[in-house]
Design a protein around this motif. Structure first.
Motif, mmCIF file in Angstrom:
data_model
loop_
_atom_site.group_PDB
_atom_site.id
_atom_site.type_symbol
_atom_site.label_atom_id
_atom_site.label_comp_id
_atom_site.label_asym_id
_atom_site.label_seq_id
_atom_site.Cartn_x
_atom_site.Cartn_y
_atom_site.Cartn_z
ATOM 1 N N GLU A 91 0.833 -1.202 0.000
ATOM 2 C CA GLU A 91 0.000 0.000 0.000
ATOM 3 C C GLU A 91 0.869 1.253 0.000
ATOM 4 N N ASP A 92 1.963 1.220 0.734
ATOM 5 C CA ASP A 92 2.856 2.379 0.782
ATOM 6 C C ASP A 92 3.509 2.610 -0.580
ATOM 7 N N ILE A 93 3.906 1.537 -1.250
ATOM 8 C CA ILE A 93 4.496 1.669 -2.587
ATOM 9 C C ILE A 93 3.503 2.317 -3.540
ATOM 10 N N LEU A 94 2.266 1.837 -3.522
ATOM 11 C CA LEU A 94 1.247 2.382 -4.420
ATOM 12 C C LEU A 94 1.003 3.862 -4.141
ATOM 13 N N GLU A 95 0.939 4.217 -2.873
ATOM 14 C CA GLU A 95 0.720 5.622 -2.514
ATOM 15 C C GLU A 95 1.908 6.481 -2.929
ATOM 16 N N LEU A 96 3.118 6.005 -2.624
ATOM 17 C CA LEU A 96 4.333 6.752 -2.964
ATOM 18 C C LEU A 96 4.399 7.062 -4.448
ATOM 19 N N TYR A 97 4.177 6.050 -5.262
ATOM 20 C CA TYR A 97 4.348 6.238 -6.694
ATOM 21 C C TYR A 97 3.194 7.011 -7.310
ATOM 22 N N ALA A 98 2.040 6.982 -6.711
ATOM 23 C CA ALA A 98 0.946 7.827 -7.186
ATOM 24 C C ALA A 98 1.285 9.301 -6.963
ATOM 25 N N ILE A 99 1.802 9.616 -5.771
ATOM 26 C CA ILE A 99 2.146 11.007 -5.472
ATOM 27 C C ILE A 99 3.366 11.433 -6.280
ATOM 28 N N ARG A 100 4.368 10.551 -6.373
ATOM 29 C CA ARG A 100 5.544 10.885 -7.171
ATOM 30 C C ARG A 100 5.163 11.149 -8.623
ATOM 31 N N GLY A 101 4.261 10.332 -9.162
ATOM 32 C CA GLY A 101 3.853 10.535 -10.548
ATOM 33 C C GLY A 101 3.262 11.916 -10.767
ATOM 34 N N ALA A 102 2.394 12.333 -9.858
ATOM 35 C CA ALA A 102 1.770 13.651 -9.983
ATOM 36 C C ALA A 102 2.797 14.770 -9.863
ATOM 37 N N MET A 103 3.675 14.671 -8.861
ATOM 38 C CA MET A 103 4.655 15.720 -8.614
ATOM 39 C C MET A 103 5.723 15.776 -9.704
ATOM 40 N N GLU A 104 6.244 14.623 -10.098
ATOM 41 C CA GLU A 104 7.340 14.614 -11.057
ATOM 42 C C GLU A 104 6.861 14.926 -12.472
ATOM 43 N N ALA A 105 5.621 14.564 -12.785
ATOM 44 C CA ALA A 105 5.059 14.954 -14.078
ATOM 45 C C ALA A 105 4.935 16.472 -14.159
ATOM 46 N N LEU A 106 4.447 17.089 -13.086
ATOM 47 C CA LEU A 106 4.307 18.546 -13.040
ATOM 48 C C LEU A 106 5.667 19.225 -13.175
ATOM 49 N N ALA A 107 6.661 18.756 -12.396
ATOM 50 C CA ALA A 107 7.991 19.372 -12.428
ATOM 51 C C ALA A 107 8.662 19.165 -13.782
ATOM 52 N N THR A 108 8.420 18.032 -14.421
ATOM 53 C CA THR A 108 8.986 17.783 -15.746
ATOM 54 C C THR A 108 8.364 18.717 -16.778
ATOM 55 N N ARG A 109 7.058 18.835 -16.727
ATOM 56 C CA ARG A 109 6.348 19.691 -17.688
ATOM 57 C C ARG A 109 6.817 21.138 -17.598
ATOM 58 N N GLU A 110 7.089 21.596 -16.374
ATOM 59 C CA GLU A 110 7.540 22.972 -16.181
ATOM 60 C C GLU A 110 9.043 23.118 -16.376
ATOM 61 N N GLY A 111 9.795 22.061 -16.080
ATOM 62 C CA GLY A 111 11.243 22.169 -16.102
ATOM 63 C C GLY A 111 11.859 22.009 -17.473
ATOM 64 N N VAL A 112 11.337 21.105 -18.286
ATOM 65 C CA VAL A 112 11.964 20.804 -19.584
ATOM 66 C C VAL A 112 12.111 22.032 -20.478
#
Length: 227
Positions: A91-112
């Motif tokens: 459950e922790d893995i699923l939660e971690l990667y769900a939040i990471r996906g949202a955060m890292e997608a946002l940072a990638t979209r703005e950073g690239v």
């Protein structure tokens, strides 16, 4: 043997003298690193006197560190046992990667779109270092993190980077314990090469999709160790 003396600690990608941090933050760093490496096992009870002796830190900083670690998800509170090292589960893995996906997608979209030639050159060097790496797995994962953080820092939000770094550290706890992740280095390199190519073209949409695909690969691999 790991030294836990409160002289200086490594934070992010640089060593920060203890004089620039509170003792509670330094104690939190030491406990966090011990949890990530598995020196403090999941479910272990955190007894202040024992921790003070183990890490050569007085009781007050140890006490101050526990709320910080709980907020980051490294410890939990039990009504009858007090502070415990947070469990490692699916459950922790699923939660971690769900939040990471949202955060890292946002940072990638703005950073690239904001990546400079210097950023891209640094990523290329790190990619070469990763592909020829012969050190320990923990150091490999740290270099892997720096490769990705180059993109995220370009987005310009220290708060985003701080949140992503904390989530990454929690994920590293699983990756260090995983038997599957170490066998996936070739696939990791393939993901990195594709991501660097998208960054060179300043293709934010493709880079975002590749980051999410990369995270999905890691999530699936980790879940095989926590069925």
């Amino acid at each position: 043997m790991i030294s836990y003396k409160m002289q200086s600690v490594k934070s992010g990608d640089s060593t920060v003298p203890a004089t620039y941090r509170t003792k509670g933050e330094i104690a939190a760093h030491l406990l966090r690193e011990a949890i990530i490496r598995g020196d403090l096992r999941p479910g272990a009870r955190l007894i202040l006197d024992d921790l003070s002796r183990q890490f050569d830190v007085s009781l007050t900083p140890i006490r101050e560190s526990l709320p910080l670690l709980e907020a980051e998800g490294f410890t939990v509170q039990s009504p009858h046992k007090g502070a415990l090292v947070a469990p490692m589960d699916r459950e922790d893995i699923l939660e971690l990667y769900a939040i990471r996906g949202a955060m890292e997608a946002l940072a990638t979209r703005e950073g690239v779109p904001r990546l400079t030639g210097d950023h891209l050159a640094a990523m290329a060097v790190m990619l070469e270092q990763l592909e020829s790496f012969s050190g320990d797995w923990e150091s490999f994962l740290d270099l892997d993190k720096q490769f990705h953080l180059t993109i995220y820092r370009a987005a310009g939000s220290n708060r985003w980077v701080g949140t992503i770094n904390t989530l990454w550290l929690r994920s590293t706890r699983y990756m260090l314990a995983s038997t599957v992740m170490r066998g996936a280095v070739g696939a990791i390199h393939t993901d990195h090469r594709a991501l660097l190519g998208a960054c060179r073209q300043h293709d934010a949409d493709r880079a975002e999709a590749l980051v999410l695909k990369h995270l999905a690969h890691s999530r699936v691999r980790l879940l095989t160790d926590w069925p």
